[in-house]
Scaffold this motif. Structure first.
Motif, PDB file in Angstrom:
ATOM      1  N   GLU A  79      -2.226  -5.511  10.253  1.00 55.75           N
ATOM      2  CA  GLU A  79      -3.690  -5.038  10.464  1.00 55.75           C
ATOM      3  C   GLU A  79      -4.063  -4.164   9.686  1.00 55.75           C
ATOM      4  O   GLU A  79      -5.064  -3.952   9.282  1.00 55.75           O
ATOM      5  CB  GLU A  79      -3.814  -4.925  12.176  1.00 55.75           C
ATOM      6  CG  GLU A  79      -5.365  -4.295  12.492  1.00 55.75           C
ATOM      7  CD  GLU A  79      -5.310  -3.816  13.766  1.00 55.75           C
ATOM      8  OE1 GLU A  79      -6.705  -3.701  14.176  1.00 55.75           O
ATOM      9  OE2 GLU A  79      -4.671  -4.191  14.505  1.00 55.75           O
ATOM     10  N   GLU A  80      -3.040  -3.180   9.751  1.00 56.31           N
ATOM     11  CA  GLU A  80      -3.123  -1.683   8.940  1.00 56.31           C
ATOM     12  C   GLU A  80      -3.152  -2.028   7.213  1.00 56.31           C
ATOM     13  O   GLU A  80      -4.037  -1.765   6.688  1.00 56.31           O
ATOM     14  CB  GLU A  80      -2.079  -0.726   9.026  1.00 56.31           C
ATOM     15  CG  GLU A  80      -1.958   0.359   8.284  1.00 56.31           C
ATOM     16  CD  GLU A  80      -3.189   1.272   8.661  1.00 56.31           C
ATOM     17  OE1 GLU A  80      -3.440   2.110   7.677  1.00 56.31           O
ATOM     18  OE2 GLU A  80      -3.891   1.286   9.788  1.00 56.31           O
ATOM     19  N   LEU A  81      -2.475  -2.829   6.788  1.00 59.51           N
ATOM     20  CA  LEU A  81      -2.353  -3.384   5.462  1.00 59.51           C
ATOM     21  C   LEU A  81      -3.360  -4.348   5.168  1.00 59.51           C
ATOM     22  O   LEU A  81      -3.943  -4.243   3.835  1.00 59.51           O
ATOM     23  CB  LEU A  81      -1.031  -4.112   5.091  1.00 59.51           C
ATOM     24  CG  LEU A  81       0.238  -3.148   5.255  1.00 59.51           C
ATOM     25  CD1 LEU A  81       1.406  -3.735   4.870  1.00 59.51           C
ATOM     26  CD2 LEU A  81       0.074  -1.819   4.470  1.00 59.51           C
ATOM     27  N   LYS A  82      -4.041  -5.137   6.046  1.00 62.48           N
ATOM     28  CA  LYS A  82      -5.334  -5.713   5.550  1.00 62.48           C
ATOM     29  C   LYS A  82      -6.492  -4.864   5.420  1.00 62.48           C
ATOM     30  O   LYS A  82      -7.207  -5.154   4.349  1.00 62.48           O
ATOM     31  CB  LYS A  82      -5.544  -6.630   6.655  1.00 62.48           C
ATOM     32  CG  LYS A  82      -4.811  -8.102   6.720  1.00 62.48           C
ATOM     33  CD  LYS A  82      -5.299  -9.083   7.691  1.00 62.48           C
ATOM     34  CE  LYS A  82      -4.504 -10.455   7.635  1.00 62.48           C
ATOM     35  NZ  LYS A  82      -5.174 -11.225   8.794  1.00 62.48           N
ATOM     36  N   ARG A 109      11.691   1.389  -0.681  1.00 64.95           N
ATOM     37  CA  ARG A 109      11.624   2.316   0.139  1.00 64.95           C
ATOM     38  C   ARG A 109      12.310   2.207   1.462  1.00 64.95           C
ATOM     39  O   ARG A 109      12.560   1.107   2.050  1.00 64.95           O
ATOM     40  CB  ARG A 109      10.145   2.627   0.564  1.00 64.95           C
ATOM     41  CG  ARG A 109       9.278   2.892  -0.870  1.00 64.95           C
ATOM     42  CD  ARG A 109       9.684   4.377  -1.051  1.00 64.95           C
ATOM     43  NE  ARG A 109       8.648   4.928  -2.071  1.00 64.95           N
ATOM     44  CZ  ARG A 109       8.744   4.800  -3.620  1.00 64.95           C
ATOM     45  NH1 ARG A 109       9.883   4.261  -3.862  1.00 64.95           N
ATOM     46  NH2 ARG A 109       7.966   5.273  -4.344  1.00 64.95           N
ATOM     47  N   TYR A 110      12.410   3.211   2.250  1.00 62.99           N
ATOM     48  CA  TYR A 110      13.246   3.200   3.633  1.00 62.99           C
ATOM     49  C   TYR A 110      12.220   4.158   4.566  1.00 62.99           C
ATOM     50  O   TYR A 110      12.065   5.107   4.284  1.00 62.99           O
ATOM     51  CB  TYR A 110      14.382   4.120   3.484  1.00 62.99           C
ATOM     52  CG  TYR A 110      15.314   3.684   4.974  1.00 62.99           C
ATOM     53  CD1 TYR A 110      15.397   4.303   5.898  1.00 62.99           C
ATOM     54  CD2 TYR A 110      16.214   2.608   4.629  1.00 62.99           C
ATOM     55  CE1 TYR A 110      16.268   4.304   6.871  1.00 62.99           C
ATOM     56  CE2 TYR A 110      17.149   2.344   5.631  1.00 62.99           C
ATOM     57  CZ  TYR A 110      17.124   3.033   6.895  1.00 62.99           C
ATOM     58  OH  TYR A 110      17.867   3.060   7.853  1.00 62.99           O
ATOM     59  N   LEU A 111      11.439   3.237   5.378  1.00 60.11           N
ATOM     60  CA  LEU A 111      10.458   4.102   6.260  1.00 60.11           C
ATOM     61  C   LEU A 111      10.937   4.300   7.852  1.00 60.11           C
ATOM     62  O   LEU A 111      11.012   3.135   8.466  1.00 60.11           O
ATOM     63  CB  LEU A 111       8.964   3.188   6.133  1.00 60.11           C
ATOM     64  CG  LEU A 111       8.117   3.524   6.961  1.00 60.11           C
ATOM     65  CD1 LEU A 111       7.814   5.152   6.708  1.00 60.11           C
ATOM     66  CD2 LEU A 111       6.788   2.744   7.105  1.00 60.11           C
ATOM     67  N   LEU A 112      11.206   5.378   8.114  1.00 61.63           N
ATOM     68  CA  LEU A 112      11.543   5.601   9.541  1.00 61.63           C
ATOM     69  C   LEU A 112      10.177   5.259  10.370  1.00 61.63           C
ATOM     70  O   LEU A 112       9.130   5.812  10.096  1.00 61.63           O
ATOM     71  CB  LEU A 112      11.871   7.094   9.754  1.00 61.63           C
ATOM     72  CG  LEU A 112      13.431   7.443   9.076  1.00 61.63           C
ATOM     73  CD1 LEU A 112      13.483   8.732   9.355  1.00 61.63           C
ATOM     74  CD2 LEU A 112      14.425   6.354   9.667  1.00 61.63           C
ATOM     75  N   SER A 143       3.009   5.923  10.640  1.00 58.21           N
ATOM     76  CA  SER A 143       1.764   6.197  10.677  1.00 58.21           C
ATOM     77  C   SER A 143       1.381   7.136   9.327  1.00 58.21           C
ATOM     78  O   SER A 143       0.396   6.908   8.564  1.00 58.21           O
ATOM     79  CB  SER A 143       0.954   6.975  11.796  1.00 58.21           C
ATOM     80  OG  SER A 143       0.904   5.961  12.971  1.00 58.21           O
ATOM     81  N   ALA A 144       2.217   8.208   8.975  1.00 57.22           N
ATOM     82  CA  ALA A 144       1.986   8.913   7.962  1.00 57.22           C
ATOM     83  C   ALA A 144       2.252   8.298   6.565  1.00 57.22           C
ATOM     84  O   ALA A 144       1.639   8.723   5.478  1.00 57.22           O
ATOM     85  CB  ALA A 144       2.727  10.237   8.118  1.00 57.22           C
ATOM     86  N   LYS A 145       3.202   7.310   6.603  1.00 67.69           N
ATOM     87  CA  LYS A 145       3.828   6.791   5.128  1.00 67.69           C
ATOM     88  C   LYS A 145       3.429   5.421   4.780  1.00 67.69           C
ATOM     89  O   LYS A 145       3.621   5.218   3.833  1.00 67.69           O
ATOM     90  CB  LYS A 145       5.314   7.493   5.152  1.00 67.69           C
ATOM     91  CG  LYS A 145       5.319   8.840   5.352  1.00 67.69           C
ATOM     92  CD  LYS A 145       7.051   9.009   5.055  1.00 67.69           C
ATOM     93  CE  LYS A 145       7.153  10.652   5.067  1.00 67.69           C
ATOM     94  NZ  LYS A 145       8.686  10.928   4.759  1.00 67.69           N
TER      95      LYS A 145
END
Length: 254
Positions: free
Chosen positions: A34-37, A114-117, A122-124
């Motif tokens: 949803e966010e990436l759309k 990339r490595y996303l915690l 939300s931030a990255k």
């Protein structure tokens, strides 16, 4: 041989980008998509999303361009899934999404981008995905040149820099066997299309591929192979900032 002006043009290929999202929590999968759309509406490429909560549901033969993968998914390890995806497509851009920083060394093994915690989700997420899209574009984009009715496809990664002499563009390549192509064109129009793919117009006559910049100084920009070009003195500070910004986005980070 210089091309006939009437029969020369440059075409920039468009394509649809396939994005895989896999997490054993379906709510997280849905949230990411949803966010990436929403984000996709701001890009210049069409995006097709594939979301799964079970790795066994994934068709590994599909040409995924970007994969956002959870690492700890119960019986299936995300690292192993990444290995299988990498075996099918060596150019896939992989972003791991996880709670556990200790998996980072294994991410290097499968060439994670990339490595996303999850704590930073939300931030990255948006900025990491932006960088991944640009990386795919850089790897896949083709320039199609017509020279004297001959159609030539040139991968963007093969271009070292472009040079303008009035209305003549010289495309300098990494391949020493075929060092350059010449065609008629407008360097300003070219820069508008190619700068988002990692190119920088360091002065009115030069567009350089920033992937191959080795030294960026006030009086010279050195490219792979030791070639030095002079940047604009007037715009040097702005150019250096653009280069450093791109360089920062193009590095693997935690």
């Amino acid at each position: 041989m210089l091309c006939d002006k009437k029969h020369s043009h440059v075409q920039w290929r468009d394509f649809k980008m396939n994005v895989l999202v896999c997490d054993d929590d379906q709510q997280i999968v849905d949230s990411i998509i949803e966010e990436l759309k929403k984000k996709s509406e701001e890009t210049h490429v069409a995006l097709r999303f594939y979301g799964f909560s079970q790795p066994s549901q994934i068709d590994l033969s599909l040409p995924y361009d970007i994969a956002l993968l959870d690492i700890d998914m119960g019986e299936t390890n995300g690292i192993e899934l990444a290995r299988k995806l990498r075996a099918e497509n060596g150019n896939i851009v992989i972003i791991f999404i996880t709670n556990f920083i200790q998996y980072a060394p294994e991410g290097f093994e499968v060439q994670a981008f990339r490595y996303l915690l999850k704590a930073d989700f939300s931030a990255k997420l948006d900025s990491y995905f932006d960088s991944a899209v640009q990386e795919v574009l850089q790897r896949k984009q083709l320039v199609t040149i017509s020279i004297n009715s001959e159609i030539i496809d040139v991968p963007v990664n093969d271009i070292l820099y472009l040079e303008s002499h009035r209305r003549i563009i010289v495309m300098h390549l990494l391949d020493e066997k075929r060092p350059a192509y010449q065609f008629y064109g407008n360097i300003t129009e070219l820069s508008e299309k190619i700068e988002p793919l990692g190119f920088l117009r360091i002065q009115k006559s030069y567009l350089v591929n920033m992937h191959y910049v080795e030294i960026f100084q006030y009086n010279k920009v050195q490219l792979r192979g030791g070639l030095c070009l002079a940047p604009s003195e007037k715009n040097y500070s702005e150019l250096k900032q653009k280069y450093l910004h791109w360089r920062g986005k193009s590095r693997w980070m935690l």
